[in-house]
Design an enzyme around this catalytic site. Structure first.
Site, PDB file in Angstrom:
ATOM      1  N   SER A 136       2.110   1.988  -3.791  1.00 57.53           N
ATOM      2  CA  SER A 136       2.578   2.666  -2.576  1.00 57.53           C
ATOM      3  C   SER A 136       1.445   3.141  -1.662  1.00 57.53           C
ATOM      4  CB  SER A 136       3.499   3.835  -2.920  1.00 57.53           C
ATOM      5  OG  SER A 136       2.834   4.780  -3.710  1.00 57.53           O
ATOM      6  N   LYS A 183       8.225  12.561  -2.125  1.00 60.85           N
ATOM      7  CA  LYS A 183       7.123  12.369  -1.176  1.00 60.85           C
ATOM      8  C   LYS A 183       7.379  13.145   0.128  1.00 60.85           C
ATOM      9  CE  LYS A 183       5.765   7.875  -3.036  1.00 60.85           C
ATOM     10  NZ  LYS A 183       5.764   6.417  -2.876  1.00 60.85           N
TER      11      LYS A 183
END
Length: 546
Positions: free
Chosen positions: A440, A483
């Protein structure tokens, strides 16, 4: 007849009397009768007698076909869940759905729920609430570090010191065949030369098989189909795929600051006051004080660390009360500093972007989301790429992909292709002692390198996450809610995500998204257009001539 012989006869008679009262099937009744007859034929002085007696005792102590009565008052169940847990709406709804179906059908095989998420978010305590809502007995079995298959299946009774597996032992302890059974830390089961406990759990956790669970010690199939199993895990990556396939996964993610404040008021502070012998009015935590403790002294998705800090404050006050020293009943921010010391964390860890090549990324960890930085610096050389910061293989590959992509698209970025042959790039991810891996950070890597080579700074208060391909596509990643929470904690106002991650925002409550602008991208060029400021610090072409 001697006293020993009389005692022996009484023991066997007592076992048989207990056996007559059991609700077991004819097959189990015949098996028990044979085992007691075998016991009767043994000499009480022989070593085998105590082994056989313990076995018969276990058979008669097990709650064969004995069930506690479920409480199907769904309004009461909702009330209990709301009392014990603030938030966790999706989990509560799933539990209420199960109770509703159980109420209508009455013989539904219990599904195997798996609550997964960071530590301290209330996964285990949620099981206690389910048991309380259902009026069922509660069992907790920790699987952390379990490596022996016999812990699940039991030992054959021919071995010295043989005993049933922990599943049967716990069923025997609660004296009912339909408890709420928490299998804690299912992701921390490990393989060993003594067998694979994860494979042994397959039979326990399969609704199609667990009606005939075979324990090596008991030797007869035991019905676990009415047990409500709830597994908990911090991460799904370490759960064996066949085992994961049998679980119904429910994500329990982190809390917002506002939710933590409510949890502290409703649950943590009252609990710690009782634990430390203080009365309700002896200390008051105003909202701003709780918020200061959350922002300044904890950095977590759950509330376990917050609970410890509140306990520390109350402990200091308890000491003052015991020594009859003066103190503020209504806590102030100065009191928090006195009791907890210097602030451990700054509220916003966002470090700005005063230099080209510094980019903020978003990462997922077992304790929730966090922000990370990727820094790139250039030095005169032959075009080498250096990577530091304790990076895993996947992250290193992302950096190499980013470098190669920029080489092949130099002209689109207004770069002279020769720049890559004359300058070395050094990519570093700070906090070098912490291992980092995963795909990511791909978009963060490519943005950092592009920013360094073009000398264009990155937009302020911007973070990003996404995987990249060599063709320049941006792929979706997981852990989006964690996140976003990490970004909000750090004061980020704009987030770049893959277009395919847009659907993940539909599952997130509106308050989690408030105050953040989202950019959904499909290609790396889209990312660079959004992230890099148009104004350049220095003409990038001049780098080739130095």
């Amino acid at each position: 007849m001697s006293w020993e012989a009389t005692r022996w006869e009484l023991e066997i008679k007592e076992l048989k009397e207990k056996g007559k009262k059991k609700k077991w099937s004819k097959e189990i009744a015949n098996f028990f009768e044979k085992e007691t007859e075998k016991l009767h034929r043994l000499n009480p002085a022989a070593g085998e007698y105590s082994v056989q007696f313990t076995f018969c005792q276990t058979l008669v102590d097990l709650p064969w076909n004995e069930y506690s009565k479920d409480n199907f008052d769904l309004k009461n169940a909702r009330k209990v869940l709301d009392e014990d847990h603030y938030g966790l709406e999706k989990v509560k709804e799933r539990i209420l759905e199960h109770l509703a179906v159980l109420k209508l059908k009455n013989d539904m095989k219990a599904p195997i729920l798996c609550l997964y998420g960071p530590p301290g978010v209330g996964k285990t305590s949620l099981g206690k609430s389910v048991a309380r809502a259902l009026d069922r007995k509660f069992v907790r079995m920790s699987l952390g570090g379990l490596h022996d298959e016999s812990e699940i299946r039991g030992h054959r009774k021919t071995y010295i010191g043989a005993m049933p597996g922990r599943i049967i032992q716990n069923i025997k302890k609660v004296k009912t065949s339909n408890p709420v059974f928490i299998l804690d830390e299912i992701d921390k089961v490990s393989k060993h030369f003594h067998g694979d406990p994860a494979s042994a759990l397959l039979e326990v956790l399969d609704p199609e098989q667990n009606s005939e669970f075979h324990d090596n010690y008991v030797e007869q199939d035991y019905d676990l189909s009415k047990v409500m199993f709830i597994a908990t895990a911090n991460t799904l990556n370490t759960i064996a795929p066949p085992l994961r396939d049998r679980l119904e996964l429910i994500e329990v993610s982190g809390y917002l600051v506002e939710e933590k404040i409510e949890i502290a008021k409703r649950h943590l502070i009252p609990k710690q006051l009782i634990n430390h012998g203080l009365k309700k009015g002896e200390v008051v935590f105003p909202k701003k004080v709780i918020e200061k403790i959350i922002d300044g002294y904890t950095r977590e998705s759950g509330v376990r660390e917050l609970d410890k800090k509140i306990a520390k404050v109350i402990r200091r006050i308890a000491k003052k009360i015991a020594f009859e020293e003066p103190y503020n009943k209504k806590l102030t921010l100065e009191d928090v500093r006195e009791y907890l010391g210097v602030t451990e964390y700054s509220k916003e860890r966002y470090q700005g972007n005063d230099f080209a090549g510094v980019v903020t990324g978003l990462a997922w960890t077992a304790v929730g989301g966090q922000i990370l930085y990727v820094e790139t610096s250039l030095s005169k050389g032959k075009g080498a790429l250096t990577l530091t910061g304790n990076l895993g293989d996947v992250m290193k590959e992302s950096a190499m992909l980013a470098h190669e992509y920029l080489k092949s698209h130099a002209e689109q970025l207004g770069l002279d292709p020769e720049i890559f042959s004359n300058w070395n790039a050094h990519v570093h991810v700070p906090e070098g002692a912490i291992p980092k891996d995963g795909p990511s950070a791909g978009v963060t890597m490519v943005t950092s390198l592009a920013s360094a080579f073009t000398q264009r700074k990155v937009k302020k208060n911007l973070a990003m996450t996404g995987e990249i391909t060599l063709r320049g596509k941006v792929l979706p990643v997981g852990g989006i809610k964690e996140k976003i929470l990490a970004a909000k904690r750090a004061g980020i106002t704009e987030i770049i995500l893959a277009q395919e991650n847009k659907k993940n925002l539909e599952e997130i409550k509106e308050e989690y998204l408030k105050g953040v602008k989202f950019h959904f991208v499909e290609t790396i060029m889209d990312v660079l257009d959004i992230a890099l400021l148009k104004m350049k610090v220095e003409n990038p072409v001049s780098l080739t001539s130095q």
